[in-house]
Design a protein around this motif. Structure first.
Motif, PDB file in Angstrom:
ATOM      1  N   UNK A 112       0.879  -1.171   0.000  1.00 30.62           N
ATOM      2  CA  UNK A 112       0.000   0.000   0.000  1.00 30.62           C
ATOM      3  C   UNK A 112       0.913   1.217   0.000  1.00 30.62           C
ATOM      4  N   UNK A 113       0.985   1.895  -1.137  1.00 26.30           N
ATOM      5  CA  UNK A 113       2.028   2.890  -1.376  1.00 26.30           C
ATOM      6  C   UNK A 113       1.495   4.319  -1.254  1.00 26.30           C
TER       7      UNK A 113
ATOM      8  N   UNK B 201     -11.672   4.264  -9.691  1.00 25.97           N
ATOM      9  CA  UNK B 201     -11.951   5.648  -9.317  1.00 25.97           C
ATOM     10  C   UNK B 201     -10.689   6.339  -8.815  1.00 25.97           C
ATOM     11  N   UNK B 202      -9.867   5.621  -8.076  1.00 27.92           N
ATOM     12  CA  UNK B 202      -8.597   6.191  -7.617  1.00 27.92           C
ATOM     13  C   UNK B 202      -7.744   6.592  -8.808  1.00 27.92           C
ATOM     14  N   UNK B 203      -7.638   5.697  -9.758  1.00 27.72           N
ATOM     15  CA  UNK B 203      -6.846   5.964 -10.958  1.00 27.72           C
ATOM     16  C   UNK B 203      -7.339   7.224 -11.670  1.00 27.72           C
TER      17      UNK B 203
ATOM     18  N   UNK C 126      -2.268  -0.617  -8.873  1.00 27.95           N
ATOM     19  CA  UNK C 126      -3.085   0.524  -9.264  1.00 27.95           C
ATOM     20  C   UNK C 126      -2.236   1.808  -9.348  1.00 27.95           C
ATOM     21  N   UNK C 127      -1.211   1.921  -8.526  1.00 27.97           N
ATOM     22  CA  UNK C 127      -0.302   3.058  -8.629  1.00 27.97           C
ATOM     23  C   UNK C 127       0.407   3.038  -9.973  1.00 27.97           C
TER      24      UNK C 127
ATOM     25  N   UNK D 121       1.395  12.007 -12.852  1.00 28.45           N
ATOM     26  CA  UNK D 121       2.824  12.208 -12.583  1.00 28.45           C
ATOM     27  C   UNK D 121       3.110  11.891 -11.113  1.00 28.45           C
ATOM     28  N   UNK D 122       3.069  10.614 -10.785  1.00 26.96           N
ATOM     29  CA  UNK D 122       3.182  10.181  -9.395  1.00 26.96           C
ATOM     30  C   UNK D 122       4.629   9.914  -8.994  1.00 26.96           C
TER      31      UNK D 122
END
Length: 351
Positions: free
Chosen positions: A135-136, A217-219, A236-237, A246-247
């Motif tokens: 979990x990042x 939805x997070x994406x 997902x990240x 741009x994570x």
């Protein structure tokens, strides 16, 4: 055993689906044609399972697969209760298997599933890990042109680092452990979770939290810059970054967890299903799956350097060297406490 109300929904419709076998033909018994019915999440991740895990097993053993989705706990209960279990393997949370081991899920007793091969704290009587993830905590670099977040404390500092924070709408997504460490609890002392203290810390950013109903939805929120920070799972990240967000990950503190294939109680194909789980955890298959998804192999004896991760996958891989402090989510604590925490979480959000 606790009641686990959040797990024990048993809809008539789900029972009818189970009884009728909607989603695929029933798997053949071990004395007949070798077929396994595999329930999973659908979408790209189930396609990755087919390519990296199922096809090689078919080549090696001749076993065919029927794929269905989604893999829902309510349907497992309906199948087992009706005496008509048509799923042989299900990719779903190990919490279910831990809470209902021997009742709704089969005990894994094949000697090939040697639990000493897996990291400490990642196995149970009814589950072993088939892959690992984290979990990042990441931030959108476009929204922080000046000072950058560098620690988990910054996720909870809305004055220095303003903006919405997106989390998956489920307590086991890493937020509670992060809150405690941000509040000064040493990582090695996080469990058992001090929920009162964790909720107090989360309360300090309540107005900046967005509770996403799905990983999709997070994406979308991160791509659309609806939030400046996110706490979510490895895969997902990576997909969010590939989609244009741009994570940048913050390697200070993160929690790690496992994915698991579990066997619904009453399948006539238990022996073959266990053989499949053992096959999945072997180096060749686990490396192939990790390469497709960016997750990590379940066994520590598999060298991550052999996976062939892309640079983007490496960027968000919490199991590579120099990635700060990570702790494995305590499996037994979550099995024992999830029901009560989900109820408290739901009340807290609307209270």
């Amino acid at each position: 055993m606790q009641t686990y109300r959040f797990l024990s929904v048993m809809a008539v419709g789900a029972m009818l689906v189970a009884a009728c076998g909607v989603g695929g033909e029933p798997a053949g018994g071990e004395s007949g044609a070798k077929t396994l019915t595999w329930a999973s999440t659908g979408g790209q991740f189930q396609e990755d399972e087919k390519k990296a895990l199922q096809k090689p097993f078919t080549t090696a053993t001749g076993t065919a697969f029927t794929n269905v989705s989604p893999a829902e706990q309510a349907q497992v209960r309906a199948m087992v209760t009706s005496g008509n279990t048509i799923w042989d393997l299900a990719n779903m949370s190990w919490i279910y298997a831990g809470a209902y081991c021997g009742e709704l899920f089969e005990v894994l007793d094949d000697p090939a599933l040697d639990r000493s091969r897996f990291p400490e704290g990642t196995t149970g009587d009814c589950f072993v890990p088939t892959y690992r993830y984290a979990n990042i905590f990441s931030y959108n670099a476009d929204m922080f042109p000046g000072e950058k977040p560098t620690t988990i404390r910054d996720f909870f500092d809305v004055e220095r680092f303003p903006g919405k924070r997106v989390v998956f709408d489920y307590p086991k997504a890493g937020l509670f452990e992060a809150a405690l460490v941000a509040d000064g609890v040493p990582p090695e002392q996080v469990y058992p979770l001090d929920l009162d203290r964790a909720f107090r810390k989360i309360d300090t950013i309540r107005g900046s939290l967005v509770f996403a109903p799905s990983y999709g939805a997070i994406q979308q929120m991160m791509v659309d810059k609806q939030a400046s920070m996110v706490l979510t799972v490895t895969a997902r990240t990576i997909v969010s970054a590939q989609s244009g967000a741009n994570l940048v990950p913050v390697w200070d503190f993160n929690t790690t967890d496992i994915g698991a294939l579990v066997i619904p109680k009453g399948t006539p194909n238990k022996a073959l299903a266990q053989q499949m789980i053992a096959f999945v955890t072997e180096p060749e298959q686990s490396v192939a799956y990790a390469k497709l998804t960016g997750t990590a192999p379940s066994r520590p004896d598999v060298d991550l350097e052999t996976v062939g991760y892309t640079e983007e996958q490496k960027q968000f891989n919490a199991f590579l060297p120099d990635r700060g402090t990570t702790i494995e989510q305590d499996k037994q604590w979550w099995i024992d406490n999830t029901d009560a925490l989900v109820e408290r979480w739901t009340s807290w959000k609307v209270g």
